[in-house]
Design a protein around this motif. Structure first.
Motif, mmCIF file in Angstrom:
data_model
loop_
_atom_site.group_PDB
_atom_site.id
_atom_site.type_symbol
_atom_site.label_atom_id
_atom_site.label_comp_id
_atom_site.label_asym_id
_atom_site.label_seq_id
_atom_site.Cartn_x
_atom_site.Cartn_y
_atom_site.Cartn_z
ATOM 1 N N GLN A 135 0.634 -1.294 0.014
ATOM 2 C CA GLN A 135 0.035 0.089 0.078
ATOM 3 C C GLN A 135 0.837 1.197 -0.003
ATOM 4 O O GLN A 135 0.745 2.085 -0.715
ATOM 5 C CB GLN A 135 -0.861 -0.080 1.240
ATOM 6 N N ALA A 136 1.967 1.466 0.586
ATOM 7 C CA ALA A 136 2.875 2.370 1.103
ATOM 8 C C ALA A 136 3.409 2.534 -0.905
ATOM 9 O O ALA A 136 3.686 3.843 -1.138
ATOM 10 C CB ALA A 136 4.014 2.169 1.992
ATOM 11 N N GLU A 137 3.949 1.557 -1.079
ATOM 12 C CA GLU A 137 4.436 1.503 -2.508
ATOM 13 C C GLU A 137 3.344 2.138 -3.627
ATOM 14 O O GLU A 137 4.007 3.014 -4.314
ATOM 15 C CB GLU A 137 5.181 0.220 -3.066
ATOM 16 N N VAL A 138 2.306 1.697 -3.568
ATOM 17 C CA VAL A 138 1.147 2.112 -4.358
ATOM 18 C C VAL A 138 0.970 3.907 -4.231
ATOM 19 O O VAL A 138 0.895 4.514 -5.016
ATOM 20 C CB VAL A 138 -0.056 1.212 -4.133
ATOM 21 N N GLU A 139 0.950 4.473 -2.929
ATOM 22 C CA GLU A 139 0.637 5.518 -2.839
ATOM 23 C C GLU A 139 1.874 6.499 -3.087
ATOM 24 O O GLU A 139 1.604 7.556 -3.636
ATOM 25 C CB GLU A 139 0.365 5.696 -1.107
ATOM 26 N N SER A 140 3.248 5.841 -2.868
ATOM 27 C CA SER A 140 4.281 6.475 -3.378
ATOM 28 C C SER A 140 4.431 6.810 -4.782
ATOM 29 O O SER A 140 4.670 7.871 -5.338
ATOM 30 C CB SER A 140 5.557 5.981 -2.866
ATOM 31 N N GLU A 141 3.959 5.666 -5.554
ATOM 32 C CA GLU A 141 3.744 5.684 -7.061
ATOM 33 C C GLU A 141 2.888 6.801 -7.436
ATOM 34 O O GLU A 141 2.910 7.572 -8.450
ATOM 35 C CB GLU A 141 3.638 4.456 -7.706
ATOM 36 N N ARG A 142 1.531 6.787 -6.833
ATOM 37 C CA ARG A 142 0.636 7.771 -6.995
ATOM 38 C C ARG A 142 1.005 9.058 -6.808
ATOM 39 O O ARG A 142 0.902 9.940 -7.751
ATOM 40 C CB ARG A 142 -0.612 7.332 -5.983
ATOM 41 N N LEU A 143 1.732 9.477 -5.837
ATOM 42 C CA LEU A 143 2.351 10.917 -5.525
ATOM 43 C C LEU A 143 3.539 11.108 -6.508
ATOM 44 O O LEU A 143 3.462 12.229 -7.042
ATOM 45 C CB LEU A 143 2.869 10.854 -4.029
ATOM 46 N N ARG A 144 4.160 10.070 -7.021
ATOM 47 C CA ARG A 144 5.329 10.375 -8.022
ATOM 48 C C ARG A 144 4.575 10.753 -9.435
ATOM 49 O O ARG A 144 5.148 11.634 -9.953
ATOM 50 C CB ARG A 144 6.061 9.450 -8.153
ATOM 51 N N ASN A 145 3.462 10.216 -9.460
ATOM 52 C CA ASN A 145 2.928 10.340 -10.997
ATOM 53 C C ASN A 145 2.058 11.664 -10.924
ATOM 54 O O ASN A 145 2.124 12.330 -11.887
ATOM 55 C CB ASN A 145 1.700 9.254 -11.119
ATOM 56 N N ALA A 146 1.547 12.160 -9.741
ATOM 57 C CA ALA A 146 0.982 13.495 -9.565
ATOM 58 C C ALA A 146 1.959 14.551 -9.640
ATOM 59 O O ALA A 146 1.628 15.599 -10.295
ATOM 60 C CB ALA A 146 0.327 13.459 -8.163
#
Length: 171
Positions: A135-146
């Motif tokens: 979940q932390a990796e998914v959130e990190s990837e979402r923030l990176r994309n944003a």
């Protein structure tokens, strides 16, 4: 009754949030209800297993092993593998008092159930940890994309204005 004791232990293990809490609960349970001293050896922990061939053998075979020691303070030792659904989670190392042979089958069954409950609790915590990391990796990837989308937009806007002004000057 044994069923009630096991139910209470399972309930306590289901409330744990860290592996050390699982270990502590099982150690307390075995000391209180069997006059046993328990230790936990995590699977694959070479530092603990290097000096103990018996624990290493249980880990490699995933089979329980009973050892009789020469030390009177440690008359019987039982090593139980903690086998989870996917892999071995460790070895439960017990020092047990000698009891009458009539008690042995029931005690062995109880100890195997305790080992199963412990393995299940450790496996549950492992998968909770895996889920949290994912979940932390998914959130990190979402923030990176944003962030990349925002930077891309911020760079395109002034370039479009400059390009428009350059064309106006050319005309």
């Amino acid at each position: 009754s044994r069923q009630r004791l096991l139910y209470d232990l399972a309930e306590e293990l289901n409330r744990t949030l860290r592996p050390q809490q699982v270990i502590d609960a099982v150690v307390r349970f075995l000391a209180a209800h069997g006059d046993m001293v328990a230790r936990f050896h995590p699977a694959g922990d070479a530092s603990q297993l290097a000096g103990d061939a018996q624990v290493s053998a249980v880990e490699s075979s995933a089979q329980a092993r009973e050892c009789s020691g020469a030390d009177p303070a440690r008359p019987r030792r039982l090593l139980l593998p903690l086998v989870g659904a996917t892999r071995l989670r460790g070895v439960l190392d017990l020092d047990m008092p000698d009891l009458s042979s009539a008690d042995a089958p029931g005690r062995q069954q109880l100890l195997e159930m305790v080992a199963g409950l412990m393995a299940g609790a450790l496996e549950r915590l492992h998968y909770l940890d895996v889920a949290a990391r994912t979940q932390a990796e998914v959130e990190s990837e979402r923030l990176r994309n944003a962030l990349l989308a925002s930077l891309s937009h911020d760079l395109r806007t002034p370039l479009t204005v400059l390009h428009g002004r350059a064309e106006a000057l050319r005309d």
